[in-house]
Motif scaffolding. Structure first.
Motif, PDB file in Angstrom:
ATOM      1  N   ARG A  70      -5.433   6.202  10.899  1.00  0.00           N
ATOM      2  CA  ARG A  70      -4.710   6.275   9.633  1.00  0.00           C
ATOM      3  C   ARG A  70      -3.358   6.926   9.866  1.00  0.00           C
ATOM      4  O   ARG A  70      -3.229   7.901  10.601  1.00  0.00           O
ATOM      5  CB  ARG A  70      -5.499   7.089   8.613  1.00  0.00           C
ATOM      6  CG  ARG A  70      -6.836   6.499   8.258  1.00  0.00           C
ATOM      7  CD  ARG A  70      -7.523   7.317   7.188  1.00  0.00           C
ATOM      8  NE  ARG A  70      -6.779   7.254   5.915  1.00  0.00           N
ATOM      9  CZ  ARG A  70      -7.218   7.824   4.792  1.00  0.00           C
ATOM     10  NH1 ARG A  70      -8.354   8.510   4.795  1.00  0.00           N
ATOM     11  NH2 ARG A  70      -6.518   7.723   3.688  1.00  0.00           N
TER      12      ARG A  70
ATOM     13  N   ALA B  31      -0.471   7.863   7.119  1.00  0.00           N
ATOM     14  CA  ALA B  31       0.047   7.846   5.749  1.00  0.00           C
ATOM     15  C   ALA B  31      -0.509   6.626   5.017  1.00  0.00           C
ATOM     16  O   ALA B  31      -1.709   6.409   4.994  1.00  0.00           O
ATOM     17  CB  ALA B  31       1.567   7.873   5.757  1.00  0.00           C
ATOM     18  N   ARG B  32       0.378   5.800   4.429  1.00  0.00           N
ATOM     19  CA  ARG B  32      -0.068   4.639   3.660  1.00  0.00           C
ATOM     20  C   ARG B  32       0.227   3.323   4.378  1.00  0.00           C
ATOM     21  O   ARG B  32       0.293   2.270   3.743  1.00  0.00           O
ATOM     22  CB  ARG B  32       0.611   4.637   2.286  1.00  0.00           C
ATOM     23  CG  ARG B  32       0.295   5.872   1.450  1.00  0.00           C
ATOM     24  CD  ARG B  32       0.988   5.804   0.102  1.00  0.00           C
ATOM     25  NE  ARG B  32       0.727   6.996  -0.688  1.00  0.00           N
ATOM     26  CZ  ARG B  32      -0.349   7.177  -1.452  1.00  0.00           C
ATOM     27  NH1 ARG B  32      -1.264   6.229  -1.526  1.00  0.00           N
ATOM     28  NH2 ARG B  32      -0.509   8.293  -2.135  1.00  0.00           N
ATOM     29  N   THR B  33       0.411   3.380   5.673  1.00  0.00           N
ATOM     30  CA  THR B  33       0.717   2.159   6.416  1.00  0.00           C
ATOM     31  C   THR B  33      -0.524   1.282   6.561  1.00  0.00           C
ATOM     32  O   THR B  33      -1.665   1.747   6.435  1.00  0.00           O
ATOM     33  CB  THR B  33       1.255   2.500   7.816  1.00  0.00           C
ATOM     34  OG1 THR B  33       0.260   3.250   8.526  1.00  0.00           O
ATOM     35  CG2 THR B  33       2.526   3.311   7.718  1.00  0.00           C
TER      36      THR B  33
ATOM     37  N   PRO C  16      -4.873  -3.152   4.087  1.00  0.00           N
ATOM     38  CA  PRO C  16      -4.410  -1.866   3.549  1.00  0.00           C
ATOM     39  C   PRO C  16      -5.460  -0.786   3.773  1.00  0.00           C
ATOM     40  O   PRO C  16      -6.660  -1.074   3.878  1.00  0.00           O
ATOM     41  CB  PRO C  16      -4.206  -2.162   2.064  1.00  0.00           C
ATOM     42  CG  PRO C  16      -5.107  -3.315   1.782  1.00  0.00           C
ATOM     43  CD  PRO C  16      -5.139  -4.145   3.026  1.00  0.00           C
ATOM     44  N   ASP C  17      -4.994   0.453   3.852  1.00  0.00           N
ATOM     45  CA  ASP C  17      -5.932   1.550   4.051  1.00  0.00           C
ATOM     46  C   ASP C  17      -6.813   1.694   2.810  1.00  0.00           C
ATOM     47  O   ASP C  17      -6.332   1.620   1.673  1.00  0.00           O
ATOM     48  CB  ASP C  17      -5.166   2.846   4.315  1.00  0.00           C
ATOM     49  CG  ASP C  17      -6.088   3.965   4.760  1.00  0.00           C
ATOM     50  OD1 ASP C  17      -7.196   3.657   5.235  1.00  0.00           O
ATOM     51  OD2 ASP C  17      -5.685   5.139   4.643  1.00  0.00           O
TER      52      ASP C  17
ATOM     53  N   ARG D  72      -1.758  14.811   5.086  1.00  0.00           N
ATOM     54  CA  ARG D  72      -1.912  14.819   3.633  1.00  0.00           C
ATOM     55  C   ARG D  72      -1.312  16.071   3.001  1.00  0.00           C
ATOM     56  O   ARG D  72      -1.299  16.196   1.776  1.00  0.00           O
ATOM     57  CB  ARG D  72      -3.393  14.704   3.265  1.00  0.00           C
ATOM     58  CG  ARG D  72      -4.022  13.403   3.764  1.00  0.00           C
ATOM     59  CD  ARG D  72      -5.525  13.376   3.501  1.00  0.00           C
ATOM     60  NE  ARG D  72      -6.121  12.172   4.066  1.00  0.00           N
ATOM     61  CZ  ARG D  72      -6.196  11.004   3.424  1.00  0.00           C
ATOM     62  NH1 ARG D  72      -5.717  10.899   2.203  1.00  0.00           N
ATOM     63  NH2 ARG D  72      -6.752   9.959   4.003  1.00  0.00           N
TER      64      ARG D  72
END
Length: 438
Positions: free
Chosen positions: A53, A55-57, A72-73, A96
């Motif tokens: 993981r 971030a939001r990549t 998507p995550d 986070r």
């Protein structure tokens, strides 16, 4: 493994071409299923790998045959792929928290600064240590050839003078571990001015302008003792490597230290613009103090050389040898302090201090005629002045006689009356001698 209700939409690439396939993704009974756009795959989860993981990549799932699936995550991925290592889990948690991110930025900046201040110099010094002498000598020859094409010319010093200086400099290097490998070369360099610099491999270049500047050769010896400090410390090569990070990295990581010779273009810049670090300059000065003292010469001669360089060259001159060195006044003070320590240990050599020697040489330049040769009969008797205003002006202009402008002719005449013997010219001596001869 039980069926998970979550279905993801992803982009599938089969690894054979760049076409993207939109697919629905879910997992059940330990297998990953893909459906859509002509794709139908069912693979065991244990045979697949997934990127950590970040971030939001998007996260990428890799198949054994080279195919890739981007999704998507989502929380379900942690259920499908539960076996993450501890480092990945720690990084995931830290990302986070903004405080952790800010701390990471500070640590990275600190690492970059530390690498610049200490890491690169350390790498450069390690490369220099392992560089074969023949490679360093070849580098020095290339640098000298480059300087000869651009900034240096053939020396105009008389051969006898060069031979005399060669003997002095041979004595200066005697006793050094690699003294036999050190050579001095003389070059004319009007565009550079008074300068001396140590090239990699044992060559020290001395400009004619530096030789002609000093009143005493011991000042030149002191300057060249400083350059010997640069040579012994291999400062030119180390400084050039420190300023060429790409060459350092290539030589260090590729294991080919000979590639460091690519810095040949950087060395003249270091030498002519004197971009030595203060550390290297201090090391060279301390070497000069110790070396001069070992030869029975006072370190004060380096201070005298610096003082003459600063006093005799105009402010707008290109004083390369001093332009970016540490503060000249501080260096002169340090040299004089080292000289005082030397005299304290060798009081019998106090008469060899530069302030004593240079003062005596200054007195020898003048002579007794200067007090009374300005438009006086005694000057005419001396033969250096014929009593005319023109001759007096010429005598003053050549530097041999500098009358006190405030005193005037009357004071000069009084001086002669007070000490007739001092103003007695050769004619007077000859007249006094005739009766004795008879």
């Amino acid at each position: 493994m039980t069926t998970h209700a979550t279905t993801l939409q992803g982009s599938y690439f089969d690894g054979r071409d760049g076409r993207r396939h939109a697919v629905d993704v879910d997992a059940a009974h330990g297998r990953l299923r893909l459906r859509g756009d002509g794709v139908a795959r069912d693979e065991p989860l244990d045979a697949l790998t997934i990127t950590p993981r970040l971030a939001r990549t998007l996260r990428t799932i890799a198949f054994p045959d080279g195919a890739r699936l981007q999704v998507p995550d989502a929380a379900c991925l942690a259920v499908w792929f539960p076996h993450r290592n501890r480092l990945e889990a720690l990084v995931d948690r830290l990302e986070r928290y903004y405080q952790a991110v800010a701390l990471a930025i500070v640590v990275c900046l600190g690492a970059l600064i530390a690498g610049y201040l200490w890491g690169i110099p350390w790498l450069a010094d390690r490369i220099t240590t392992h560089l074969p002498p023949r490679v360093e000598a070849a580098l020095g020859d290339q640098v000298l050839a480059l300087l000869d094409r651009t900034d240096l010319g053939t020396s105009t010093l008389e051969p006898e003078r060069q031979s005399e200086l060669g003997d002095r400099l041979a004595a200066l290097t005697a006793g050094l571990p690699d003294g036999a490998d050190i050579r001095f070369v003389f070059r004319s360099a009007p565009s550079i001015g008074p300068n001396a610099f140590a090239l990699p491999g044992g060559t020290i270049v001395v400009t004619d302008e530096l030789v002609e500047l000093f009143a005493d050769d011991r000042q030149l010896d002191a300057v060249l003792a400083h350059e010997l400090g640069h040579q012994v410390g291999r400062h030119a090569l180390r400084q050039a490597l420190r300023g060429s990070f790409v060459a350092i990295a290539a030589a260090f990581f590729a294991g080919d230290v000979s590639s460091a010779s690519a810095v040949v273009v950087a060395v003249p810049t270091v030498l002519l613009q004197n971009r030595y670090s203060r550390q290297f300059e201090d090391e060279a000065d301390r070497f000069a103090y110790a070396h001069l003292a070992g030869l029975g010469r006072s370190p004060s001669w380096l201070g005298a050389a610096l003082g003459q360089l600063e006093a005799e060259l105009p402010d707008d001159a290109s004083l390369a040898w001093m332009s970016s060195h540490p503060a000249t006044a501080a260096r002169i003070a340090a040299a004089e302090a080292a000289g005082a320590d030397f005299v304290a240990q060798h009081p019998e050599l106090a008469g060899e201090e530069p302030d004593v020697v240079l003062a005596e040489e200054d007195e020898e330049v003048g002579g007794p005629w200067c007090a009374c040769c300005d438009d006086t009969d005694d000057g005419e008797a001396d033969g250096s002045c014929d009593g005319s205003d023109e001759a007096a002006a010429e005598h003053e202009a050549d530097g041999a006689c500098e009358p006190d402008e405030a005193a005037g002719e009357a004071d000069a005449a009084i001086d002669c009356e007070a000490d007739p013997d001092a103003c007695a010219g050769p004619a007077d001596v000859e007249t006094d001698a005739e009766p004795a001869a008879r």
